[in-house]
Motif scaffolding. Structure first.
Motif, short mmCIF file in Angstrom:
data_model
loop_
_atom_site.label_atom_id
_atom_site.label_comp_id
_atom_site.label_asym_id
_atom_site.label_seq_id
_atom_site.Cartn_x
_atom_site.Cartn_y
_atom_site.Cartn_z
N CYS A 95 -60.50 -38.96 -41.28
CA CYS A 95 -60.01 -37.63 -40.88
C CYS A 95 -60.35 -36.57 -41.92
O CYS A 95 -60.20 -36.79 -43.13
CB CYS A 95 -58.50 -37.68 -40.66
SG CYS A 95 -57.84 -36.11 -40.06
N TYR B 109 -58.80 -33.69 -42.23
CA TYR B 109 -57.65 -32.86 -42.61
C TYR B 109 -57.36 -32.99 -44.11
O TYR B 109 -57.34 -34.09 -44.66
CB TYR B 109 -56.42 -33.29 -41.78
CG TYR B 109 -55.20 -32.42 -41.99
CD1 TYR B 109 -55.28 -31.03 -41.84
CD2 TYR B 109 -53.98 -32.98 -42.34
CE1 TYR B 109 -54.17 -30.23 -42.03
CE2 TYR B 109 -52.86 -32.18 -42.52
CZ TYR B 109 -52.96 -30.81 -42.36
OH TYR B 109 -51.86 -30.01 -42.56
N ARG B 110 -57.15 -31.87 -44.75
CA ARG B 110 -56.93 -31.79 -46.20
C ARG B 110 -58.03 -32.51 -47.01
O ARG B 110 -57.80 -32.97 -48.12
CB ARG B 110 -55.54 -32.34 -46.58
CG ARG B 110 -54.41 -31.53 -45.95
CD ARG B 110 -53.05 -31.81 -46.57
NE ARG B 110 -52.05 -30.94 -45.96
CZ ARG B 110 -51.81 -29.68 -46.32
NH1 ARG B 110 -52.49 -29.14 -47.30
NH2 ARG B 110 -50.90 -28.97 -45.70
N ASP C 110 -60.67 -26.52 -36.64
CA ASP C 110 -59.35 -27.03 -36.27
C ASP C 110 -58.52 -27.07 -37.55
O ASP C 110 -59.01 -26.78 -38.64
CB ASP C 110 -59.47 -28.41 -35.62
CG ASP C 110 -58.17 -28.82 -34.90
OD1 ASP C 110 -57.27 -27.96 -34.76
OD2 ASP C 110 -58.05 -29.99 -34.51
N HIS C 111 -57.27 -27.47 -37.44
CA HIS C 111 -56.34 -27.50 -38.58
C HIS C 111 -56.32 -26.16 -39.33
O HIS C 111 -56.54 -26.10 -40.54
CB HIS C 111 -56.72 -28.62 -39.57
CG HIS C 111 -56.79 -29.98 -38.93
ND1 HIS C 111 -55.67 -30.61 -38.41
CD2 HIS C 111 -57.82 -30.82 -38.73
CE1 HIS C 111 -56.04 -31.78 -37.91
NE2 HIS C 111 -57.33 -31.94 -38.08
N TYR D 67 -54.79 -25.51 -42.72
CA TYR D 67 -55.44 -25.94 -43.97
C TYR D 67 -56.81 -25.27 -44.15
O TYR D 67 -57.07 -24.67 -45.18
CB TYR D 67 -55.59 -27.47 -43.98
CG TYR D 67 -56.41 -27.95 -45.17
CD1 TYR D 67 -55.87 -27.92 -46.46
CD2 TYR D 67 -57.73 -28.36 -45.01
CE1 TYR D 67 -56.63 -28.31 -47.55
CE2 TYR D 67 -58.49 -28.76 -46.10
CZ TYR D 67 -57.93 -28.73 -47.37
OH TYR D 67 -58.68 -29.11 -48.46
N ARG E 106 -51.96 -23.74 -34.98
CA ARG E 106 -53.09 -23.99 -34.09
C ARG E 106 -52.94 -23.15 -32.81
O ARG E 106 -53.91 -22.57 -32.33
CB ARG E 106 -53.16 -25.48 -33.75
CG ARG E 106 -54.36 -25.84 -32.89
CD ARG E 106 -54.34 -27.30 -32.47
NE ARG E 106 -54.88 -28.18 -33.49
CZ ARG E 106 -54.16 -29.12 -34.11
NH1 ARG E 106 -52.89 -29.29 -33.81
NH2 ARG E 106 -54.71 -29.89 -35.03
#
Length: 438
Positions: free
Chosen positions: A152, A154-155, A174-175, A178, A346
């Motif tokens: 993933c 994310y972050r 997306d996200h 972040y 989002r």
């Protein structure tokens, strides 16, 4: 022998990793909130102890793996650090564990879980392998040739991995809680590409992926003729979707997948490409035709004349793809979308895009935004989205029975929050109605 203690073991990635360690002969236990999650069945089937959160769970013989959802203030994490125990975050431990295998990371803004599941299925049909899928499924094998796992962005957690291969399905914004922009997302994927040791399989139909600079060979797949692996002559059949694969403009083989929609063809192409690159024969790769799917990805059941679908779609492109799949599989039924936005950040960022993608359904119902504890929703409500979609309605637990009016239809429950409670309530209302009429 150390025992691995998972803080937040019911999370999808955590649950899968715990199963892999258990299958590989390790001692495993974990803790979590006292609420039932769909990941629990698999943990219980493998007799992995699940404890309620308590700092008393932490003893000196443990190696700690903590879920990324929990801050350093968590009582178990504080106790583990006070005792000086060996401590990993989920992505840190996974980065170490996969070094003993030929590792294949599957990453992208969309399609990761389905592609990971599909690749794991094909390789598992031919070799002993280990795999970690983002739907909570994990399996280990002491003689594994390959380790297939979902990575993933994310972050930037996927930067903890140095895989042999990476499949990159797409780059999309997306996200927004972040990442600041699409360029920020691209920068993360470029850094990921720099970590790959042997080769990258990337979707050449994605403009951003075409811009990736790599130190290793890049094999492109897609519908465009410029790709190394190209799908042509795509046909929907009763069994699913059939397509021809051309490798560098030469016919290779015809494949059938038991799914519908162009995004599934792309996912399958990436799997065919990595398998062919690794030396599997076309007949071995054809195990792709027996794939049963992954949890919460177009999971369907039939009740009367209605087809009820549960899907994790929570981004505009995923919503479009899921509605497209339903239309292609059930061309003679109307499509009803029941959507629960996931996180205020989002929803606010993609409000118009959500409205545009949902317009592809014949009828639209919206559930309250599933907010995260770490964000403030401000003035935003589900009514802001409803205003942008003509004739859309709000669905609450009290009025779920309204869906029964759509007799010969596909009803898709979409979202990454607790959308399943609406589906459950609806199915219970149908069962109650059936009893009354009996």
């Amino acid at each position: 022998m150390t025992t691995y203690h998972f803080i937040g073991i019911k999370g999808t990635g955590m649950s899968a990793l715990a199963q892999i360690l258990r299958d590989s002969g390790e001692k495993v236990q974990g803790s979590d909130v006292d609420k039932r999650f769909f990941t629990q069945d698999a943990l219980e089937a493998k007799n992995i102890p699940i404890l309620p959160f308590s700092k008393n769970n932490i003893t000196d013989d443990l190696t700690i793996i903590a879920g990324n959802a929990f801050s350093d203030e968590h009582p178990e994490i504080q106790e583990a650090k006070r005792r000086g125990l060996v401590f990993y975050r989920y992505h840190e431990f996974l980065g170490e564990w996969l070094k003993q295998y030929t590792s294949i990371a599957i990453t992208g803004a969309h399609g990761k879980t389905s592609t990971t599941g599909l690749l794991a299925h094909v390789l598992d049909s031919n070799y002993p392998i280990s795999y970690l899928i983002g739907d909570g499924t994990g399996r280990g094998h002491v003689d594994s040739n390959y380790f297939v796992f979902e990575a993933c962005e994310y972050r930037r957690h996927f930067l903890s991995y140095e895989p042999d291969y990476a499949i990159m399905t797409n780059i999309d914004f997306d996200h927004p809680d972040y990442f600041s922009s699409i360029n920020d997302v691209f920068d993360a994927f470029q850094s990921m590409a720099d970590n790959v040791k042997k080769g990258i399989i990337a979707c050449g139909d994605d403009e951003k992926l075409q811009q990736i600079q790599a130190k290793v060979p890049v094999v492109y797949y897609g519908f465009l003729p410029t790709n190394d692996f190209q799908a042509q002559n795509v046909k929907e059949t009763d069994e699913g979707t059939q397509f021809d694969v051309f490798v560098r403009n030469t016919y290779y083989e015809t494949f059938t997948i038991p799914m519908y929609g162009n995004h599934h063809v792309l996912n399958a192409l990436s799997v065919i490409a990595i398998c062919q690159y690794e030396g599997l024969q076309a007949e071995e790769i054809k195990a792709i035709s027996t794939f049963q799917g992954v949890k919460r990805r177009f999971t369907e059941k039939q009740i009367g004349n209605q087809i009820i679908i549960d899907d994790y779609a929570h981004h505009r492109r995923e919503i479009t793809a899921t509605i497209e799949s339903a239309r292609k599989k059930y061309p003679n039924k109307s499509v009803v979308a029941v959507f629960q936005p996931h996180t205020f950040t989002r929803t606010k960022t993609f409000l118009q895009e959500f409205a545009d993608s949902l317009e592809a359904a014949d009828s639209v119902y919206l559930c309250d935004i599933f907010g995260s504890a770490r964000e403030d929703g401000g003035q935003l409500t589900i009514y802001d989205l409803q205003k942008l979609i003509d004739d859309s309605s709000i669905l609450q637990l009290e009025n779920v029975q309204e869906l029964s009016q759509f007799d010969d239809s596909v009803i898709i429950f979409m979202g990454a929050g607790d959308i399943q409670k609406f589906q459950k309530a609806y199915e219970e209302s149908l069962a109650t109605k059936k009893l009354k009429n009996a």
